[in-house]
Design a protein around this motif. Structure first.
Motif, short mmCIF file in Angstrom:
data_model
loop_
_atom_site.label_atom_id
_atom_site.label_comp_id
_atom_site.label_asym_id
_atom_site.label_seq_id
_atom_site.Cartn_x
_atom_site.Cartn_y
_atom_site.Cartn_z
N LEU A 1 0.85 -1.18 0.00
CA LEU A 1 0.00 0.00 0.00
C LEU A 1 0.89 1.24 0.00
O LEU A 1 1.99 1.22 0.55
CB LEU A 1 -0.90 0.04 1.24
CG LEU A 1 -1.99 -1.02 1.37
CD1 LEU A 1 -2.67 -0.89 2.75
CD2 LEU A 1 -3.03 -0.89 0.26
N THR A 2 0.39 2.32 -0.58
CA THR A 2 1.07 3.61 -0.53
C THR A 2 0.21 4.60 0.25
O THR A 2 -0.98 4.76 -0.05
CB THR A 2 1.33 4.16 -1.94
OG1 THR A 2 2.21 3.27 -2.64
CG2 THR A 2 1.97 5.54 -1.88
N ILE A 3 0.82 5.24 1.24
CA ILE A 3 0.14 6.28 1.99
C ILE A 3 0.60 7.64 1.47
O ILE A 3 1.80 7.93 1.48
CB ILE A 3 0.43 6.20 3.50
CG1 ILE A 3 -0.01 4.83 4.06
CG2 ILE A 3 -0.28 7.32 4.25
CD1 ILE A 3 0.30 4.67 5.55
N GLY B 1 5.13 19.19 4.75
CA GLY B 1 5.14 20.29 5.71
C GLY B 1 4.29 20.05 6.93
O GLY B 1 4.15 20.94 7.76
N ASP B 2 3.71 18.87 7.06
CA ASP B 2 2.84 18.55 8.19
C ASP B 2 3.49 17.45 9.01
O ASP B 2 3.30 16.26 8.73
CB ASP B 2 1.47 18.11 7.68
CG ASP B 2 0.43 17.97 8.79
OD1 ASP B 2 0.84 17.69 9.93
OD2 ASP B 2 -0.77 18.15 8.51
N GLN C 1 4.47 8.38 0.48
CA GLN C 1 4.64 9.30 -0.65
C GLN C 1 4.27 10.71 -0.20
O GLN C 1 3.11 10.98 0.10
CB GLN C 1 3.75 8.87 -1.82
CG GLN C 1 3.88 9.74 -3.06
CD GLN C 1 2.90 9.31 -4.17
OE1 GLN C 1 1.86 8.72 -3.89
NE2 GLN C 1 3.26 9.62 -5.40
N THR C 2 5.24 11.60 -0.14
CA THR C 2 5.00 12.97 0.32
C THR C 2 4.66 13.87 -0.86
O THR C 2 5.41 13.95 -1.84
CB THR C 2 6.24 13.52 1.05
OG1 THR C 2 6.55 12.66 2.16
CG2 THR C 2 5.99 14.92 1.57
N LEU C 3 3.51 14.55 -0.75
CA LEU C 3 3.02 15.42 -1.81
C LEU C 3 2.52 16.71 -1.21
O LEU C 3 2.15 16.75 -0.02
CB LEU C 3 1.88 14.73 -2.58
CG LEU C 3 2.17 13.37 -3.22
CD1 LEU C 3 0.87 12.70 -3.62
CD2 LEU C 3 3.08 13.55 -4.43
N ASP C 4 2.44 17.78 -1.99
CA ASP C 4 1.85 19.02 -1.47
C ASP C 4 0.35 18.81 -1.28
O ASP C 4 -0.27 17.93 -1.90
CB ASP C 4 2.12 20.20 -2.41
CG ASP C 4 1.45 20.04 -3.76
OD1 ASP C 4 0.28 20.41 -3.89
OD2 ASP C 4 2.11 19.52 -4.69
#
Length: 515
Positions: free
Chosen positions: A360-362, A367-368, A392-395
């Protein structure tokens, strides 16, 4: 799990050290705006859309509420509505029509007087279905809008609708000038005109939106500020630094770990407001193996919410038993959630059709730090079930757009209700056409939600809503984590700053004193 909590504590300690270092450096700082009435709010969410009917996230909604107004408006404590642009209303005996009498002397930002013609245009625009209108479902019961005279309008309904007065307080049905004041819809999006206490002065997308005082506002001696700037700053530590140094007067949503240090900073305090905020996990029920109820239940059982309250929120939140906010009408304290048990989690997984190991990808908002810590805790917890989790870090804008398109496995969000009635939350979160786009589809839930909205008896509505909450808890299409208060780091010079239980910033009364 203990190793995970220890790791989270170390990460939190680093974050706290950063805040304390900045705090010490900022103790002697003076606000650059100390002698003005120009407020800067450092915000975690960007304002991307100022057209009421299409504004989507809280970044949009809480900005729209500064510029536009609605027929009814929410009480500060979220317990109901009070007169807004409509000063009174009357329901017909059969519950199928409502007559609203408008305030006299209310003008738009372009100087034109607001009349029933503008109200009809705005309501018709909001209730007309279109793919980019996320809140249109709230207004489907309105079958027609008739202008009786310049200051009277009648709404006809297809069926009695208990949430109507609350629905009319929703930002999506804000009153605009008829025919967009002669502009095209595209032009109006960039040059919005409302009746609110502030007008849009300057808008630099991706950076800030600045509101200036409406000198002709109908509520006398309001607003008291010259301007309000919503500055988009995704990084939580940067927002805290801005308030401590005086670059901003308010930081929206400081991290729980920073609260103690912020309260020790000269000229700064942390204000806490009752809130409908729920932090929750969104599962894409359309994707395998998340389409299997046993997999979802296993994931829910594997989450230690009490550990999250301690490690991530330092006791400033509480474990959530329901996917409905505890500060909203309809919340049931008797809902039995899937409480932490790794044994039960493994038992549920054994009943599923999932392979022994799956991935799974979270998706995590950049920035949080709190959401990042939550994602790491889920990653470690689910690892015990044989789930390979990628972060996966995204805006934030991309995370929300991915949710809309269904392009996600797992994501974490913060939900607040915008109106005093739970119907918005129920339809937005749990219906088969829910805008959280989890793909969950349960005809029984749809039926209960519709019955509750069409019934004027409060006790009956509460019963239906309790049933929905228990079904959601049992089938785990979404997983509640914690209930949070509304936390804001505020410079002491800011006076009469209030945030309602439903999240609206009441900035018409706010002032800035000399430090």
């Amino acid at each position: 799990m203990m190793r995970t909590i220890s790791m989270m504590r170390r990460a939190a300690a680093v974050a706290l050290a950063v805040v304390m270092t900045v705090s010490m450096a900022a103790c002697g700082s003076q606000s650059t705006a100390a002698d003005t009435q120009d407020l800067v709010v450092a915000r975690s969410l960007e304002t991307t859309d100022m057209l009421p009917a299409t504004g989507y996230s809280n970044g949009d909604i809480w900005a729209i509420q500064q510029v536009y107004q609605t027929l009814t408006r929410n009480k500060t404590d979220g317990s109901g509505v009070e007169p807004g642009l409509a000063e009174s209303w009357q329901e017909s005996d059969d519950g199928l029509s409502w007559t609203f009498r408008l305030r006299h002397g209310v003008t738009f930002h372009n100087g034109a007087e607001m009349t029933a013609k503008d109200v009809k245009f705005s309501i018709d625009f909001a209730r007309t279905a279109r793919d980019d209108k996320p809140w249109q479902f709230l207004f489907e019961a309105i079958s027609g809008v008739d202008v009786i005279d310049d200051y009277t309008v009648r709404l006809d309904l297809s069926e009695p609708w208990a949430p109507l007065l609350s629905d009319l307080s929703m930002s999506a049905i804000s009153i605009m000038p008829a025919d967009f004041a002669g502009m095209s819809e595209t032009e109006f999006r960039s040059h919005p005109i409302g009746t609110g206490p502030y007008k849009v002065g300057e808008w630099k997308k991706g950076d800030y939106i600045r509101f200036v005082r409406n000198d002709d506002y109908w509520e006398k001696n309001r607003p008291r500020l010259n301007s309000v700037t919503f500055k988009y700053v995704a990084d939580a530590n940067t927002r805290s630094q801005m308030v401590q140094s005086g670059q901003a007067q308010i930081d929206e949503f400081p991290t729980a770990v920073s609260v103690s240090a912020l309260n020790k900073t000269k000229n700064v305090h942390v204000a806490s407001f009752p809130s409908t905020s729920l932090i929750w996990v969104n599962l894409n029920n359309r994707k395998k193996p998340l389409d299997d109820v046993h997999v979802r239940r296993a994931l829910a059982y594997a989450i230690d919410k009490q550990a999250i309250v301690r490690a991530v929120y330092y006791g400033q939140a509480e474990s959530a038993n329901s996917m409905l906010s505890k500060n909203l009408m309809g919340y049931s304290k008797d809902v039995k959630d899937l409480q932490y048990s790794m044994k039960k989690a493994k038992g549920e997984l054994a009943k599923s059709n999932a392979p022994k190991h799956f991935s799974l990808t979270i998706q995590v908002q950049s920035g949080d730090p709190e959401k990042s810590m939550l994602a790491q805790i889920l990653q470690e917890s689910w690892k015990e079930l044989g789930v390979d989790v990628t972060l996966q870090t995204l805006d934030s804008t991309t995370v929300y757009s991915n949710r809309t398109s269904g392009d996600f496995d797992v994501a974490m969000f913060e939900m607040t209700n915008d109106i005093s009635d739970p119907d918005e939350w129920m339809q937005y979160m749990f219906s088969s056409s829910a805008n959280v786009n989890s793909g969950y589809d349960n005809p029984q839930v749809d039926d209960l939600i519709n019955k509750a909205a069409a019934d004027s008896d409060r006790a009956t509505r509460l019963k239906y809503y309790a049933e929905v909450q228990q079904i959601i808890a049992d089938e785990a299409p979404e997983i509640p984590l914690v209930y949070k208060p509304g936390l804001f780091a505020v410079r002491d010079q800011v006076k009469d700053f209030t945030v309602t239980t439903l999240g609206e910033y009441k900035l018409a009364d706010t002032t800035i004193a000399r430090e």
